[in-house]
Design a protein around this motif. Structure first.
Motif, PDB file in Angstrom:
ATOM      1  N   GLY A  22       0.798  -1.220   0.000  1.00  0.00           N
ATOM      2  CA  GLY A  22       0.000   0.000   0.000  1.00  0.00           C
ATOM      3  C   GLY A  22       0.831   1.270   0.000  1.00  0.00           C
ATOM      4  N   ILE A  23       2.071   1.172  -0.476  1.00  0.00           N
ATOM      5  CA  ILE A  23       2.951   2.336  -0.553  1.00  0.00           C
ATOM      6  C   ILE A  23       2.773   2.978  -1.928  1.00  0.00           C
ATOM      7  CG2 ILE A  23       5.342   3.181  -0.478  1.00  0.00           C
ATOM      8  CD1 ILE A  23       4.437   1.992   2.202  1.00  0.00           C
ATOM      9  N   ALA A  24       2.362   4.238  -1.946  1.00  0.00           N
ATOM     10  CA  ALA A  24       2.174   4.950  -3.212  1.00  0.00           C
ATOM     11  C   ALA A  24       3.526   5.308  -3.819  1.00  0.00           C
ATOM     12  CB  ALA A  24       1.367   6.223  -2.979  1.00  0.00           C
ATOM     13  N   VAL A  25       3.586   5.247  -5.151  1.00  0.00           N
ATOM     14  CA  VAL A  25       4.777   5.670  -5.889  1.00  0.00           C
ATOM     15  C   VAL A  25       4.364   6.852  -6.762  1.00  0.00           C
ATOM     16  CG1 VAL A  25       6.516   5.030  -7.601  1.00  0.00           C
ATOM     17  CG2 VAL A  25       5.771   3.356  -5.885  1.00  0.00           C
ATOM     18  N   ILE A  26       4.999   7.980  -6.531  1.00  0.00           N
ATOM     19  CA  ILE A  26       4.712   9.210  -7.260  1.00  0.00           C
ATOM     20  C   ILE A  26       5.882   9.492  -8.205  1.00  0.00           C
ATOM     21  CG2 ILE A  26       4.191  11.681  -7.038  1.00  0.00           C
ATOM     22  CD1 ILE A  26       2.198   9.769  -5.578  1.00  0.00           C
ATOM     23  N   ARG A  27       5.575   9.704  -9.469  1.00  0.00           N
ATOM     24  CA  ARG A  27       6.597  10.051 -10.456  1.00  0.00           C
ATOM     25  C   ARG A  27       6.513  11.542 -10.753  1.00  0.00           C
ATOM     26  NH1 ARG A  27       4.642   5.261 -10.887  1.00  0.00           N
ATOM     27  NH2 ARG A  27       5.961   3.480 -11.352  1.00  0.00           N
ATOM     28  N   THR A  28       7.658  12.227 -10.603  1.00  0.00           N
ATOM     29  CA  THR A  28       7.704  13.667 -10.837  1.00  0.00           C
ATOM     30  C   THR A  28       9.128  14.070 -11.192  1.00  0.00           C
ATOM     31  OG1 THR A  28       7.041  15.809  -9.932  1.00  0.00           O
ATOM     32  CG2 THR A  28       8.158  14.299  -8.423  1.00  0.00           C
ATOM     33  N   TRP A  29       9.288  15.304 -11.612  1.00  0.00           N
ATOM     34  CA  TRP A  29      10.613  15.809 -11.914  1.00  0.00           C
ATOM     35  C   TRP A  29      11.373  15.974 -10.608  1.00  0.00           C
ATOM     36  CZ3 TRP A  29      13.416  20.155 -10.577  1.00  0.00           C
ATOM     37  CH2 TRP A  29      14.590  20.358 -11.302  1.00  0.00           C
ATOM     38  N   LEU A  30      12.594  15.424 -10.557  1.00  0.00           N
ATOM     39  CA  LEU A  30      13.474  15.595  -9.405  1.00  0.00           C
ATOM     40  C   LEU A  30      14.806  16.134  -9.899  1.00  0.00           C
ATOM     41  CD1 LEU A  30      12.764  12.267  -7.475  1.00  0.00           C
ATOM     42  CD2 LEU A  30      11.898  14.546  -6.927  1.00  0.00           C
ATOM     43  N   ARG A  31      15.357  17.071  -9.176  1.00  0.00           N
ATOM     44  CA  ARG A  31      16.564  17.740  -9.643  1.00  0.00           C
ATOM     45  C   ARG A  31      17.840  16.952  -9.377  1.00  0.00           C
ATOM     46  NH1 ARG A  31      17.557  23.662  -7.685  1.00  0.00           N
ATOM     47  NH2 ARG A  31      17.249  22.601  -5.720  1.00  0.00           N
ATOM     48  N   ASP A  32      18.012  16.425  -8.176  1.00  0.00           N
ATOM     49  CA  ASP A  32      19.313  15.858  -7.831  1.00  0.00           C
ATOM     50  C   ASP A  32      19.270  14.447  -7.241  1.00  0.00           C
ATOM     51  OD1 ASP A  32      18.201  16.526  -5.442  1.00  0.00           O
ATOM     52  OD2 ASP A  32      19.807  17.820  -4.765  1.00  0.00           O
ATOM     53  N   THR A  33      18.195  13.734  -7.472  1.00  0.00           N
ATOM     54  CA  THR A  33      18.103  12.354  -7.006  1.00  0.00           C
ATOM     55  C   THR A  33      17.149  11.589  -7.912  1.00  0.00           C
ATOM     56  OG1 THR A  33      17.731  10.932  -5.077  1.00  0.00           O
ATOM     57  CG2 THR A  33      16.199  12.786  -5.380  1.00  0.00           C
ATOM     58  N   TRP A  34      17.229  10.285  -7.844  1.00  0.00           N
ATOM     59  CA  TRP A  34      16.297   9.456  -8.631  1.00  0.00           C
ATOM     60  C   TRP A  34      15.105   9.012  -7.796  1.00  0.00           C
ATOM     61  CZ3 TRP A  34      19.462   5.504 -12.019  1.00  0.00           C
ATOM     62  CH2 TRP A  34      20.144   6.206 -13.008  1.00  0.00           C
ATOM     63  N   GLY A  35      15.215   9.081  -6.476  1.00  0.00           N
ATOM     64  CA  GLY A  35      14.095   8.634  -5.657  1.00  0.00           C
ATOM     65  C   GLY A  35      14.259   9.011  -4.198  1.00  0.00           C
ATOM     66  N   ALA A  36      13.143   8.993  -3.482  1.00  0.00           N
ATOM     67  CA  ALA A  36      13.157   9.297  -2.051  1.00  0.00           C
ATOM     68  C   ALA A  36      11.951   8.643  -1.385  1.00  0.00           C
ATOM     69  CB  ALA A  36      13.116  10.805  -1.825  1.00  0.00           C
ATOM     70  N   TRP A  37      12.168   8.173  -0.160  1.00  0.00           N
ATOM     71  CA  TRP A  37      11.114   7.582   0.667  1.00  0.00           C
ATOM     72  C   TRP A  37      10.695   8.611   1.699  1.00  0.00           C
ATOM     73  CZ3 TRP A  37       7.357   4.840   2.450  1.00  0.00           C
ATOM     74  CH2 TRP A  37       7.218   4.520   3.801  1.00  0.00           C
ATOM     75  N   SER A  38       9.395   8.832   1.805  1.00  0.00           N
ATOM     76  CA  SER A  38       8.861   9.714   2.840  1.00  0.00           C
ATOM     77  C   SER A  38       8.108   8.852   3.846  1.00  0.00           C
ATOM     78  CB  SER A  38       7.915  10.758   2.247  1.00  0.00           C
ATOM     79  OG  SER A  38       7.270  11.459   3.286  1.00  0.00           O
ATOM     80  N   ARG A  39       8.731   8.663   4.984  1.00  0.00           N
ATOM     81  CA  ARG A  39       8.098   7.865   6.037  1.00  0.00           C
ATOM     82  C   ARG A  39       6.836   8.566   6.548  1.00  0.00           C
ATOM     83  NH1 ARG A  39      11.283   6.903  11.546  1.00  0.00           N
ATOM     84  NH2 ARG A  39       9.503   6.408  12.838  1.00  0.00           N
ATOM     85  N   THR A  40       6.892   9.882   6.641  1.00  0.00           N
ATOM     86  CA  THR A  40       5.754  10.659   7.136  1.00  0.00           C
ATOM     87  C   THR A  40       4.526  10.479   6.253  1.00  0.00           C
ATOM     88  OG1 THR A  40       7.293  12.308   7.987  1.00  0.00           O
ATOM     89  CG2 THR A  40       4.993  12.976   7.763  1.00  0.00           C
TER      90      THR A  40
END
Length: 148
Positions: A22-40
């Protein structure tokens, strides 16, 4: 337990596991990384425009942050350790030793091997470093761990 949770190597599907969790994956423009996890927010944000292989590797890496329940970390050393652990665990799930052994029999270079294993060259290098001294091709040999 979902079959996706048990698969490794070429059958490992981090997107399916994230969906099961049930973890959503959001695709968007990112400047300096390929991905990030938001625990919050319990979501993963990944860069738009990644190749299928890049996306698979990024999702596997971020999934390891989910499993570890990693939070944003202000301590630079702890953050580096989190990233290294996520890379190592992702590479172990993405690259089964049996798949690596099969590809190692004929692939002449790490670029070809990574392509066949459906991983980035960087994560292949992480996995090979994990297995250093085991006689894998494309790696300088340091001598035997047993005799050496």
């Amino acid at each position: 337990m979902s079959a996706a949770l048990l698969a490794t190597g070429l059958r490992y599907a981090p997107a399916a596991i994230l969906d099961d969790l049930g973890i959503a994956v959001i695709r968007t423009w990112l400047r300096d990384t390929w991905g990030a996890w938001s625990r919050t927010h319990r979501r993963i944000v990944i860069a738009s425009g990644l190749s299928a292989v890049q996306e698979r590797c990024v999702l596997a890496h971020e999934l390891e942050h989910v499993y570890a329940d990693d939070a944003d970390c202000s301590n630079p050393l702890a953050r580096v350790r989190q990233e290294q652990r996520a890379d190592l665990e992702a590479s172990r799930k993405l690259i089964a030793i049996s798949d690596l052994a099969e590809v190692a029999q004929w692939a002449g270079d790490p670029h070809t091997a990574a392509r066949e294993l459906c991983v980035t060259e960087r994560l292949l290098e992480v996995r090979l470093n994990d297995l250093r001294g085991e006689g894998w091709p494309w790696r300088p040999q340091d001598g035997s761990r047993i005799a050496g």
